[in-house]
Each structure stands twice: as C-alpha cells, then as structure tokens.
Design a protein around this motif. Sequence first.
Motif, PDB file in Angstrom:
ATOM      1  N   LEU A 160     -45.397  21.607  -8.389  1.00 36.85           N
ATOM      2  CA  LEU A 160     -45.789  22.111  -9.262  1.00 36.85           C
ATOM      3  C   LEU A 160     -46.511  23.989  -9.487  1.00 36.85           C
ATOM      4  N   LEU A 161     -47.464  23.773  -8.715  1.00 37.06           N
ATOM      5  CA  LEU A 161     -48.373  24.659  -8.895  1.00 37.06           C
ATOM      6  C   LEU A 161     -47.131  26.449  -8.433  1.00 37.06           C
ATOM      7  N   LEU A 162     -46.288  25.976  -7.248  1.00 33.90           N
ATOM      8  CA  LEU A 162     -45.941  26.874  -6.699  1.00 33.90           C
ATOM      9  C   LEU A 162     -44.531  27.423  -7.939  1.00 33.90           C
ATOM     10  N   ILE A 163     -44.247  26.687  -8.593  1.00 33.72           N
ATOM     11  CA  ILE A 163     -43.159  26.376  -9.443  1.00 33.72           C
ATOM     12  C   ILE A 163     -43.993  27.262 -10.932  1.00 33.72           C
ATOM     13  N   TYR A 164     -44.491  27.119 -10.769  1.00 29.66           N
ATOM     14  CA  TYR A 164     -45.274  27.500 -12.457  1.00 29.66           C
ATOM     15  C   TYR A 164     -46.221  29.051 -12.082  1.00 29.66           C
ATOM     16  N   PHE A 165     -47.035  29.664 -10.287  1.00 35.48           N
ATOM     17  CA  PHE A 165     -47.383  30.001 -10.029  1.00 35.48           C
ATOM     18  C   PHE A 165     -46.164  31.418  -9.484  1.00 35.48           C
ATOM     19  N   VAL A 166     -45.739  31.227  -8.687  1.00 35.58           N
ATOM     20  CA  VAL A 166     -44.482  32.419  -8.194  1.00 35.58           C
ATOM     21  C   VAL A 166     -43.373  32.742  -8.716  1.00 35.58           C
TER      22      VAL A 166
ATOM     23  N   ILE B 247     -52.950  10.153 -14.241  1.00 36.78           N
ATOM     24  CA  ILE B 247     -52.517  11.184 -13.872  1.00 36.78           C
ATOM     25  C   ILE B 247     -51.054  11.326 -14.003  1.00 36.78           C
ATOM     26  N   GLY B 248     -50.923  10.817 -13.129  1.00 32.94           N
ATOM     27  CA  GLY B 248     -49.188  10.905 -12.881  1.00 32.94           C
ATOM     28  C   GLY B 248     -48.104  10.276 -13.570  1.00 32.94           C
ATOM     29  N   MET B 249     -48.622  10.020 -14.626  1.00 34.20           N
ATOM     30  CA  MET B 249     -47.494   9.746 -15.719  1.00 34.20           C
ATOM     31  C   MET B 249     -47.817  10.863 -17.312  1.00 34.20           C
ATOM     32  N   THR B 250     -49.042  11.498 -17.026  1.00 38.43           N
ATOM     33  CA  THR B 250     -49.089  12.613 -17.284  1.00 38.43           C
ATOM     34  C   THR B 250     -48.440  14.201 -16.473  1.00 38.43           C
ATOM     35  N   ILE B 251     -48.438  13.674 -15.623  1.00 39.27           N
ATOM     36  CA  ILE B 251     -46.816  14.635 -15.018  1.00 39.27           C
ATOM     37  C   ILE B 251     -46.013  14.713 -15.440  1.00 39.27           C
ATOM     38  N   ARG B 252     -46.208  12.973 -15.380  1.00 37.88           N
ATOM     39  CA  ARG B 252     -44.580  13.337 -15.224  1.00 37.88           C
ATOM     40  C   ARG B 252     -43.727  13.614 -16.666  1.00 37.88           C
ATOM     41  N   TRP B 253     -44.795  13.362 -17.787  1.00 34.55           N
ATOM     42  CA  TRP B 253     -43.718  13.753 -19.258  1.00 34.55           C
ATOM     43  C   TRP B 253     -43.850  14.905 -19.615  1.00 34.55           C
ATOM     44  N   ALA B 254     -45.171  15.819 -18.425  1.00 33.14           N
ATOM     45  CA  ALA B 254     -44.982  17.181 -18.675  1.00 33.14           C
ATOM     46  C   ALA B 254     -43.605  17.472 -17.798  1.00 33.14           C
ATOM     47  N   VAL B 255     -43.582  17.674 -16.497  1.00 26.33           N
ATOM     48  CA  VAL B 255     -42.352  17.633 -15.791  1.00 26.33           C
ATOM     49  C   VAL B 255     -41.003  16.662 -16.796  1.00 26.33           C
ATOM     50  N   TRP B 264     -46.430  25.580 -21.775  1.00 25.04           N
ATOM     51  CA  TRP B 264     -47.619  24.820 -22.157  1.00 25.04           C
ATOM     52  C   TRP B 264     -47.682  24.723 -20.611  1.00 25.04           C
ATOM     53  N   TRP B 265     -48.274  25.791 -20.310  1.00 23.91           N
ATOM     54  CA  TRP B 265     -48.775  25.642 -18.775  1.00 23.91           C
ATOM     55  C   TRP B 265     -50.238  24.495 -18.554  1.00 23.91           C
ATOM     56  N   TRP B 266     -51.120  24.519 -19.235  1.00 29.32           N
ATOM     57  CA  TRP B 266     -52.637  23.376 -20.144  1.00 29.32           C
ATOM     58  C   TRP B 266     -52.041  22.322 -19.591  1.00 29.32           C
ATOM     59  N   TRP B 267     -51.076  21.901 -19.800  1.00 29.22           N
ATOM     60  CA  TRP B 267     -50.325  20.391 -19.857  1.00 29.22           C
ATOM     61  C   TRP B 267     -49.774  19.620 -18.099  1.00 29.22           C
ATOM     62  N   VAL B 268     -49.772  20.928 -17.752  1.00 30.61           N
ATOM     63  CA  VAL B 268     -49.105  20.574 -16.222  1.00 30.61           C
ATOM     64  C   VAL B 268     -50.677  21.093 -15.360  1.00 30.61           C
ATOM     65  N   LEU B 269     -51.569  22.124 -15.378  1.00 34.61           N
ATOM     66  CA  LEU B 269     -52.224  22.554 -14.369  1.00 34.61           C
ATOM     67  C   LEU B 269     -53.610  21.372 -14.610  1.00 34.61           C
ATOM     68  N   TRP B 270     -53.954  20.790 -15.543  1.00 31.53           N
ATOM     69  CA  TRP B 270     -55.234  19.760 -15.147  1.00 31.53           C
ATOM     70  C   TRP B 270     -55.068  18.742 -14.464  1.00 31.53           C
ATOM     71  N   PRO B 271     -53.670  18.580 -15.100  1.00 32.06           N
ATOM     72  CA  PRO B 271     -53.015  16.928 -14.345  1.00 32.06           C
ATOM     73  C   PRO B 271     -53.305  17.180 -12.802  1.00 32.06           C
ATOM     74  N   VAL B 272     -52.967  18.506 -12.482  1.00 34.71           N
ATOM     75  CA  VAL B 272     -52.451  18.737 -10.786  1.00 34.71           C
ATOM     76  C   VAL B 272     -53.809  18.852 -10.263  1.00 34.71           C
ATOM     77  N   LEU B 273     -54.690  19.919 -10.766  1.00 37.92           N
ATOM     78  CA  LEU B 273     -55.967  19.881 -10.891  1.00 37.92           C
ATOM     79  C   LEU B 273     -56.980  18.300 -10.563  1.00 37.92           C
ATOM     80  N   ALA B 274     -56.831  17.468 -11.470  1.00 38.89           N
ATOM     81  CA  ALA B 274     -56.855  16.555 -11.224  1.00 38.89           C
ATOM     82  C   ALA B 274     -56.435  15.644 -10.124  1.00 38.89           C
TER      83      ALA B 274
END
Lengths: 336, 301
Positions: A160-166, B247-255, B264-274
């Motif tokens: 996911l990170l690679l898709i977003y950034f790269v 967290i996993g469901m949040t990523i699921r919905w974002a994808v 909507w980068w914030w929807w993906v980035l925060w849960p992935v970082l968490a």
Amino acid sequence: MQLTYLIRRLAFLVFVVWSAITLLFFLPRLSPINPVRERFAELQRSTGWAPRDLERLVKVYEVKFGLNKPLHEQYLEYMGSLLRGDLGYSIMRYPRTVGDLIAQALPWTIGLLTVTTLLTFAIGTGIGALAAWPRSPQWVKGMVTPLVVLAAIPPYLLGLLLIYFVAFRAKLLPMGGAYTLGRFAEPELSMPFLLDVARHAILPALSLILSTVGFWALGMRGMGVTVQGEDYVTFAEHKGLDLSRIFYAYYVRNAILPQVTALALAFGSIVSSGILVEYLYGFPGLGSLLNAAILANDFFVIYGIGLITILAVAVSMMVVDLLYPLLDPRIRYTRA
Amino acid sequence: MELALDPHAPVTQPSQLTLVLRYLRRNPSLVVGVLLLLFLVGFGAIGSLLIDTSTRAYPLAAPPVQPPSAQYPLGTDRDGRDLLAVMVRGVLLTGAVGLMAGTVGIVVGTVVGFLAGYFGGWVDAVIRWLTEVLMTIPPLVLQVIVASTIVDKNKVTIFTMAGVASVLAWMGTARMVRAQVLSLRERAFVSMARLSGMGDLEIIFRELMPNMLPYLAASFVGAVMGAIGASFGLEALGLGPVREPTIGMTIRWAVYHSAIFNQWWWWVLWPVLALILIFASLALINRGLDELANPRVRRTE
C-alpha cells in the motif's frame, strides 16, 4: 535402508495430504451455509433481481453440483473426481471449471513468486553471511535487526505504501494489473509484452522482497555465527588462504545448508504466500482469483486453491527430506 | 563457591534495579519495543477518555472525506467516521483480537505441548500427526476456508476473528513446549523430583514450567503477532467484522473505495502506520525476549 525410508516417507505424504483434503471437505459442510443459496442471495443483493422460484432454482443447482446427496456419497465422489484431476465447476463463472480457472491464474503466481523467492534468498542470505563475518563494517552487522522488524510487517501494508508513494505520487510505475490493458489484448510472447509485465511486477515483487529478506538474513547470520567458531575456518586463516576463498568455500558453503532446505520449503508456499499482494495489485494470479471466489461464495474455487496449495507444501516438505542426505553427507537415513 | 580476586576488597553487589537497567542497555530491541507498545496502549487509553469513540468511530458521525483539519486532526472517511476516533478504537480492538487469540493459543499450546512431550506414546503421535496436517495447509488458506464457510459474513464480530485466528495460534507454542519438555524431562532435577514422590502435575508446574517462562513469553508475543496478522489478512480479503472499526477493516474500506486513486491519502496512511507500529513493536519485543531466553544469540551483536 534408503528405499524403505523413501517408501515410508511417501506413504506419510499421502496420508497427510489425504487428511488435509478430508478436513477441507468436511469443514465447510459442518456449517449451515448453502453455497448455492448464498450465491443467489448475493445476486439478489447486488442486482435487485429476485427469482420467483428461488427454492426450486436452488434444488436444480444442488443436483447439478451434487450437493443433494448424503454426505458420505459426496465425499466418495469428491475423492474420486480429485483422483481423476477434476476439481468441479466454478459457481461464479459457471460453465468454466475450477481447474481451468486455476490453470489460467497459476502461471502468473508462479512467475512472480519464483523470481521474488530466488531474489530474496540471494539478497537475504548475502546480508546474513556478511553480518556474521567478523571483518564486515559495523553498518552491515546492524542491518539485520531493522530487516527482521520489516519482516514482521505484512507485505500488503508495504505494498500500500509503495502504491501510494511510488506509483501514485511519483508516477514512476503502474499502480496495478499485470500488463497495460490498452496495449495488449491478451498475453503474448513478445519482448515488449514481457518488458511491460516486468514493469508491472516491480512493485508487487518489491513488497514481497522487503518483507521477507529479514527472514533469510536472520537464518544465515545464525548459522554463520556457529561456523565462525569452527576449527577448519581458523585453520584456513592460519594457512594464509585468500580471504574471499575462506568466505565462500569454507564459511558460506558450510553455513548455507539450512538456508537451502528453507528455500525448498519456501517453494512449497510459493502458491500461497503472495495471495494478499496479488489481490492488492490486481495481479491476475491465485490471490485475485481467491478474492473473487470469496466475494462470490464460490466454494469450489476456494477448495481448489486450497488443494493446490496443500499439494505444493506437502511435496516440498518431502523433497526437503529427500534432499537432505544429498546436501549433507553427514546425514544418512537408516532405520532409527 | 565464591570467586574473588582480592579477598580484602569490599564486595558490593549492585542493586536489582541497576542489574535490570544494565541488562536493558544491552537489549535495545526490548526497550524500544516496549516503549512503542506503551505508546500505542497510551494512545488507545487516553484517546478513549478524551473522545467518545462509541459514536465518532462509526459511520455518519462526521462529514465524509474531510482532509485533516483542526476539527478532524486525522480527517474523516467516506462513510463519515472520524479517523482519529477510528484509530483510537481500532488500536484497542485490534489489540483485543490479538490478546484473545494469543491467550487461547498459549494456553492450548502449552497444554498440548506438555501432553505430547511429557506423556509421549500415542498422545504424542496423534498430536504430531495433527500439527503436520495443519502445517500442510497454508495458514491464510485454512483461515479463509474457516471464515468464509463456517461463519455468516455479515455477522462477524471481533470474537469471531479471535476464534478463527486461534485455530492456528496454538501450534507454535505447542511445538516449542514439546521440544523443551523433551529436553528437560530427562534432566537430573526432574528425576529427583519424581523420586521424592512428586506427581506429574506437580512436576509440570513446579519444576518444568519455571524453566520455560522466557520461552513462553516469547511464544505468547509470537502468537499475538500471528493472530493480528491472520485477522488482518482476513479483513483485507473482506472476511472481517464489517461493523467494527478495527485497523484492518479501516484499510479494507479504504482499498475497497479506492482511497488512493481518489486522493484520500489520510484514509490509507494512518491505519497503515498504526498497523506497522503494532507489528514493529511486537517484533522488537519478540526479538528482545528471544535474546533473554537464548543468550547464545548475544555474541553476535
């Protein structure tokens, strides 16, 4: 005796595979969910189409898929058709067979995962060997811990990170798919097509590589440390042998054995380890097929994929056992 | 036997605390991992006190797809969840799934491992056959089959997730405990205990268990990590608890809603970082405990 060992190992393999398949057969049938009715309910939810004679339709399809017979008959038929290599029909793409769908997806998965597995093996083993080598610079020795932490992170997240950034921000590489759909109508064996596929495969491969390199590095470093202390390495040093010769022929050669067996095992999970990443990138392998099958409640496709993955793992486990005495002359299989 | 180089030198024994601190300095993985974990737990605990996560982490609590702002520091998603509240609740829910499955895994695994290792014979044979069979089925595939066929997709809760994740969570512990018991069983102190009339249970709990605590701790962390990984895999494939903001469901919905493509980068980035923080902290703790349990790893760093 080598031969009796071989026969016993084969018998155990057959037994384990049979147990796993039986488990896969009975597990879903313990549940009250009827795949055919689920399929129609799904259709109804997504299209608003409500068949008038739902129950009759379900019955017709149950007969078609053999779901109306007593459990033991279904089981015998299932095993029989498996022996003939017949995995049954797909529910979601009905006239097509499960075997057909899997055969279409498998080359993509095997292609992607063979390349990534070999690359991670080479990179990880190299880093691990250097990390345990006393003459390496400090930063090489310190690389293992970050890589091990990276190995704990599912490749899906790195993807996911690679898709977003790269792919999305930097627009360096495509975001998904296996080839540019507008350029090629269907897969063909030509240089431009293969290059296009390679370009699409870089990010999925990178996600898988980043998240597994640590595993290989850790394993190789562990073995490297034990070989380090062996007398023959000290002796080679005192003989004044070339450093690169000591590194490759005395040290790596002896430390790499467990890595090679792990590689054989990794080839067994080749069909299953990339599932999530393939699905994320819309790469047309088993992962995307599995995701589609889950969405459509296509249980026959799910079992088919399960079966392929089980066979791959079981066979690789056996290959490892049989390879062992060839790789390591210290091991002889005799009746224990 | 006492060893002192200079018999007249006063012997000062460093206090327990100094010893612990000294050890921790040699084990940075453990320290960093525990600090990260404390940060995550603190984020979840303090966050739940400050924010009403029982409404704000669910749909229609906020205007949809707002980028991070003063009012919504992490932004909101397409269904109007406040992502800060989602992260707070998600970290706790995801942690809860991991802890539940990890606990089941360690308890079942310990019992099974002891049965196999201590009693041997046909008990051991059956357990080895079972683990061999389960090891042949790739974890994700087995869990997908369990999750997709046994449970109704729309009624999945975090307890279901924990249940599915614990189907395999016990195996690592069981194998470790079995191997340990096999090696400890024949030691002199166990024979001594048996000769002095201790029963099986007493030997297991008073003689064997204390020797395995660091291994058990490491394998508990491993089981929790495995369970969170397993539930994340299922959530990513759409087999997770659809009504809960893990967290996993949040990523699921974002994808699912192509958040990246829609910017909507914030929807993906925060849960992935968490999730990355969760896995990194557990992996570091696991590595630290491994060092504690198995000092031979030490020489290399």
